[in-house]
Design a protein around this motif. Structure first.
Motif, PDB file in Angstrom:
ATOM      1  N   LEU A 119       0.996  -1.235  -0.059  1.00  0.00           N
ATOM      2  CA  LEU A 119       0.095  -0.061   0.013  1.00  0.00           C
ATOM      3  C   LEU A 119       0.874   1.100   0.041  1.00  0.00           C
ATOM      4  O   LEU A 119       0.550   1.963  -0.737  1.00  0.00           O
ATOM      5  N   LYS A 120       2.000   1.292   0.649  1.00  0.00           N
ATOM      6  CA  LYS A 120       2.818   2.109   0.783  1.00  0.00           C
ATOM      7  C   LYS A 120       3.549   2.475  -0.621  1.00  0.00           C
ATOM      8  O   LYS A 120       3.680   3.795  -1.179  1.00  0.00           O
ATOM      9  N   LEU A 178       2.019   2.046  -3.301  1.00  0.00           N
ATOM     10  CA  LEU A 178       1.120   2.742  -4.411  1.00  0.00           C
ATOM     11  C   LEU A 178       1.119   4.070  -3.977  1.00  0.00           C
ATOM     12  O   LEU A 178       0.880   5.058  -5.225  1.00  0.00           O
ATOM     13  N   PHE A 179       1.355   4.838  -2.993  1.00  0.00           N
ATOM     14  CA  PHE A 179       1.222   6.307  -2.760  1.00  0.00           C
ATOM     15  C   PHE A 179       2.645   6.780  -2.921  1.00  0.00           C
ATOM     16  O   PHE A 179       2.764   8.090  -2.649  1.00  0.00           O
ATOM     17  N   SER A 180       3.620   5.971  -3.009  1.00  0.00           N
ATOM     18  CA  SER A 180       5.185   6.791  -3.268  1.00  0.00           C
ATOM     19  C   SER A 180       5.054   7.480  -4.679  1.00  0.00           C
ATOM     20  O   SER A 180       4.408   7.241  -5.532  1.00  0.00           O
ATOM     21  N   ASN A 181       5.709   8.607  -4.618  1.00  0.00           N
ATOM     22  CA  ASN A 181       6.124   9.499  -5.754  1.00  0.00           C
ATOM     23  C   ASN A 181       7.196   9.092  -6.690  1.00  0.00           C
ATOM     24  O   ASN A 181       7.347   9.756  -7.718  1.00  0.00           O
TER      25      ASN A 181
END
Length: 166
Positions: free
Chosen positions: A159-160, A162-165
């Motif tokens: 999940l982390k 998915l949100f990383s740039n």
């Protein structure tokens, strides 16, 4: 410390003033041992009422405890009141009355048990104690560590991502 209570049981006197200094070096609660820094001082009164002998007084002591967060030893002052009831009459047994089978009263065990019951569950050297680093074990109160703080739950790692740039 043994106290002779034969004069109270024989009704020669009804009150007995106590000023005691208990020379105890350690107190153990079954799992942990605490060092006594200064002699314990007990000021109180024994009072006979019928078959019951009441012990009332104040206890002052200073213990050396280990902090629950940083494990450093610190001095802890104890200032508590003690209220106990005793009897030598075997027919006068009660949950609140301690039966003693002779004319001598050992106050040391009563004092130790009262101190153990008064100790906090979480023993802290200070309210803002930072504790130890979970990775390297450094005391965060006196130093900072350079550990990488990656507290990501492995179940949420995807999940982390998915949100990383990146």
């Amino acid at each position: 410390m043994i106290i002779d209570i034969s004069d109270l049981n024989g009704k020669k006197v009804t009150e007995k003033k106590l000023q005691l200094t208990l020379e105890v070096n350690k107190i153990c609660d079954g799992t942990e041992t605490y060092d006594v820094v200064e002699p314990m001082v007990f000021n109180g009164m024994l009072k006979s009422v019928g078959d019951i002998i009441n012990l009332n007084g104040a206890l002052e002591a200073k213990l050396k405890l280990a902090c629950s967060r940083c494990l450093q030893k610190f001095d802890y002052s104890v200032d508590i009141e003690i209220h106990e009831k005793f009897t030598t009459n075997p027919e006068n047994r009660d949950d609140e009355v301690i039966f003693i089978d002779n004319e001598k009263l050992d106050i040391t065990e009563i004092v130790e048990n009262t101190i153990i019951l008064s100790l906090p569950i979480k023993k802290l050297c200070s309210e803002d104690c930072k504790g130890l680093c979970q990775s390297c074990g450094a005391n965060l109160n006196s130093s900072t560590c350079k550990c990488k703080n990656d507290d990501t739950d492995p179940r949420l790692a995807k999940l982390k991502e998915l949100f990383s740039n990146d």
